[in-house]
Scaffold this active site. Structure first.
Site, PDB file in Angstrom:
ATOM      1  N   GLY A   8     -16.000 118.025  28.301  1.00 25.64           N
ATOM      2  CA  GLY A   8     -14.603 117.695  28.033  1.00 25.64           C
ATOM      3  C   GLY A   8     -14.326 117.782  26.542  1.00 25.64           C
ATOM      4  O   GLY A   8     -14.849 116.977  25.783  1.00 25.64           O
ATOM      5  N   ALA A  11      -9.329 115.198  23.008  1.00 24.87           N
ATOM      6  CA  ALA A  11      -9.477 114.274  21.883  1.00 24.87           C
ATOM      7  C   ALA A  11     -10.676 113.350  22.102  1.00 24.87           C
ATOM      8  O   ALA A  11     -11.483 113.121  21.197  1.00 24.87           O
ATOM      9  CB  ALA A  11      -8.201 113.440  21.720  1.00 24.87           C
ATOM     10  N   LYS A 189      -7.507  96.794  32.977  1.00 26.79           N
ATOM     11  CA  LYS A 189      -6.792  96.504  31.727  1.00 26.79           C
ATOM     12  C   LYS A 189      -5.511  97.333  31.602  1.00 26.79           C
ATOM     13  O   LYS A 189      -4.537  96.879  30.986  1.00 26.79           O
ATOM     14  CB  LYS A 189      -7.707  96.692  30.510  1.00 26.79           C
ATOM     15  CG  LYS A 189      -8.019  98.136  30.130  1.00 26.79           C
ATOM     16  CD  LYS A 189      -7.265  98.621  28.929  1.00 26.79           C
ATOM     17  CE  LYS A 189      -6.963 100.100  29.041  1.00 26.79           C
ATOM     18  NZ  LYS A 189      -7.881 101.022  28.439  1.00 26.79           N
ATOM     19  N   ASP A 242     -10.827  95.867  24.964  1.00 28.12           N
ATOM     20  CA  ASP A 242     -10.089  97.077  25.296  1.00 28.12           C
ATOM     21  C   ASP A 242      -8.612  96.767  25.527  1.00 28.12           C
ATOM     22  O   ASP A 242      -7.721  97.516  25.103  1.00 28.12           O
ATOM     23  CB  ASP A 242     -10.702  97.689  26.561  1.00 28.12           C
ATOM     24  CG  ASP A 242     -10.359  99.157  26.714  1.00 28.12           C
ATOM     25  OD1 ASP A 242      -9.659  99.700  25.837  1.00 28.12           O
ATOM     26  OD2 ASP A 242     -10.777  99.763  27.709  1.00 28.12           O
ATOM     27  N   SER A 252      -0.220 103.594  22.926  1.00 24.12           N
ATOM     28  CA  SER A 252      -0.740 103.406  24.279  1.00 24.12           C
ATOM     29  C   SER A 252       0.315 103.782  25.307  1.00 24.12           C
ATOM     30  O   SER A 252       1.431 103.284  25.297  1.00 24.12           O
ATOM     31  CB  SER A 252      -1.166 101.950  24.482  1.00 24.12           C
ATOM     32  OG  SER A 252      -1.083 101.588  25.846  1.00 24.12           O
ATOM     33  N   ARG A 253      -0.065 104.661  26.221  1.00 25.23           N
ATOM     34  CA  ARG A 253       0.884 105.133  27.230  1.00 25.23           C
ATOM     35  C   ARG A 253       1.309 104.013  28.170  1.00 25.23           C
ATOM     36  O   ARG A 253       2.459 103.940  28.582  1.00 25.23           O
ATOM     37  CB  ARG A 253       0.228 106.234  28.066  1.00 25.23           C
ATOM     38  CG  ARG A 253       0.840 107.582  27.810  1.00 25.23           C
ATOM     39  CD  ARG A 253       0.247 108.596  28.758  1.00 25.23           C
ATOM     40  NE  ARG A 253      -0.616 109.511  28.041  1.00 25.23           N
ATOM     41  CZ  ARG A 253      -1.409 110.396  28.642  1.00 25.23           C
ATOM     42  NH1 ARG A 253      -1.483 110.445  29.961  1.00 25.23           N
ATOM     43  NH2 ARG A 253      -2.134 111.215  27.924  1.00 25.23           N
ATOM     44  N   ASN A 254       0.343 103.138  28.536  1.00 24.80           N
ATOM     45  CA  ASN A 254       0.684 102.026  29.422  1.00 24.80           C
ATOM     46  C   ASN A 254       1.738 101.136  28.782  1.00 24.80           C
ATOM     47  O   ASN A 254       2.715 100.744  29.396  1.00 24.80           O
ATOM     48  CB  ASN A 254      -0.570 101.199  29.748  1.00 24.80           C
ATOM     49  CG  ASN A 254      -1.519 101.948  30.670  1.00 24.80           C
ATOM     50  OD1 ASN A 254      -1.139 102.336  31.768  1.00 24.80           O
ATOM     51  ND2 ASN A 254      -2.733 102.179  30.204  1.00 24.80           N
TER      52      ASN A 254
END
Lengths: 333, 333
Positions: A8, A11, A189, A242, A252-254
């Protein structure tokens, strides 16, 4: 000096490859994109994912899957969580029985509610399987900012091997034998981070966020305990650490997705503004199911589930949450 | 409906008085300043500490100490931590043997290294003594934003009495019988918040902060355990919750002071820019001593102690911290 292959070249994978290279290992990075891989080999940059950052010159990359698997017997996986099963099914013939597999993935497979190492074992059978997890935002770790992490494996011996593989002066790696607790904490989380984002969007401050973080982690701990794993993993780097990093990061996307939901009350608007996959949204339902299966009360997680499935507005969900009777504050009972 | 007296008409005492009034109690607020008290009684505002905010009309205030003590048998203390002993010595004749005392103070008495309830008992002798603590920034709580807290007392019965006294639809109060653990967690959090501020000042992001928060709370938990209190209090609202709120708030004095130290490397500059008392600076030395007395390793807290006492620069302290060997990530062992 060990040889390690990282799968992978986004990033996260590129950052993990740099850490492993800095730690003194010989590292080969595998990626699908010919362009990205060629750029890493020639100019030591990955501009698509890491901007102008220069990767270690010792780090080499390939698109050749056979070469990647032949290079080492330690495979670090940094591919998208929801693509893990199909990818491993495709790669299955390449794995050697003696290889060590390190998952850096956080999430629950939605269709099966399996943790990442469960998916790995389900597809590949018995292997030496470990994870590395914690508050490690790629854009900060790649700059070599001080960070902590946990290497978890079924045995202390394997956990220590993974710790020694990754640790550098800027990356403190602790060990744990509680793979399940660390994985559950890291996966759930994202749901709590979504709750925190929603509260920010509703205009609330640090008090509300801190309550959601603390009581949310309490739910994670109880879920861990009900599954026979160590509830204290939720209070460690994989859980509390975390979550705090996710909630603190405006990237943070969340959190970002939650903010739009809290501000507008509309899931549709949030989907429009945040076009990408949001782990907490995808997995909220699965986590509620996991909790119900073992009979654990998870009011914060359920509130997120009800908002995400558009059964309740953020206001109604928060009010319901605040009305629950408070009892003794026990972290694990 | 109970009668309650709140001592201290600053931002925090006024906010506590409002919560108690909202919870349905008859509340008398005592303060030293004639002007502040008159304003609360006539215009229901406390502009010096709470701006334009309107307090409940049912809330009355007084400067008369005798009247304040006669009003009720439940005394909520909201006075400065380091002035607690001299204030109580002065007030001792007013306390009745049957009165209940609720401390809302966070800190360690520097000269004796005593917790706040220890100071209360030391001066007044045996009473029903409880605390209420948690992630409760006054400026958010006074706006009735959702928040959580812990009422801790030696018995469940007293803890539940205090919970019932304070709880409102926006203030969720849990109970605990671990007064010591909740007080230690609430006091030591200021030292960890200082560490987080220093790391921000040094230019580090969420990963570093999350590592310091998680490993710092691990130290608090071990300190609690070594004193025979419940290490899990550190993972609750009094510990994790309060720390997360302090670190998240740009208004937190500990964080702000730390940021200047981290940015300039100079304690003198920080003292110049933040003129007020900073709890984490004042108590870092006392907390290190408390830890050494029970033989607990507290590297994050020690690093703050060495920076505050100007033995090490922030860079040197962080480097020392990062060089410590990592072992198993255990929250309490």
């Amino acid at each position: 000096m060990s040889k390690v292959t990282v799968f992978g070249a986004g990033a996260w994978g590129s950052t993990m490859a740099q850490v492993l290279s800095d730690a003194g290992n010989e590292v080969l990075l595998w990626g699908r994109s010919e362009d990205v891989i060629a750029e890493i080999n020639t100019s030591h940059t990955n501009t698509k994912y890491l901007g102008a950052h220069t990767l270690p010159h010792a780090l080499t990359a390939t698109t050749d899957l056979q070469q990647a698997f032949d290079f080492s017997e330690t495979y670090v996986l940094a591919i998208p969580a929801q693509q893990l099963r199909t990818t491993l099914q495709e790669w299955k013939p390449f794995f050697k029985p003696t290889s060590t597999i390190v998952s850096t993935l956080k999430g629950i497979e939605i269709s099966t509610q399996m943790r990442m190492t469960e998916v790995i074992e389900d597809v590949l059978g018995s292997h030496k399987i470990a994870i590395i997890t914690g508050p490690n935002l790629a854009d900060e770790l790649v700059l070599r900012q001080p960070a902590g992490a946990v290497a978890a494996a079924p045995t202390t011996e394997l956990a220590e091997t993974i710790r020694d593989l990754f640790r550098t002066p800027y990356y403190r790696v602790y060990t744990s034998v509680d793979v399940m607790g660390c994985e559950l904490s890291g996966a759930i989380k994202s749901v709590i981070a979504l709750a925190v984002g929603i509260s920010i969007g509703m205009g609330y401050g640090e008090n509300t966020q801190a309550m959601l973080i603390t009581r949310g982690l309490n739910e994670v701990a109880r879920l861990c305990a009900a599954h026979g794993s160590d509830p204290l993993s939720a209070a460690g780097l994989a859980g509390m650490g975390d979550l705090v990093a996710s909630c603190g990061s405006p990237l943070s996307r969340n959190r970002t997705f939650g903010e739009v939901v809290g501000r507008t009350g509309s899931m549709a608007k949030a989907r429009e503004e945040v076009a990408k996959t949001v782990e907490g949204v995808a997995s909220a339902g699965a986590v509620v199911e996991i909790a119900h299966r073992v009979g654990v009360e998870v009011p914060v997680i359920e509130a997120v589930g009800e908002i995400v499935s558009e059964q309740l507005s953020p206001e109604a969900a928060l009010q319901k949450l605040m009305e629950i009777t408070t009892k003794a504050e026990n972290f694990i009972r």
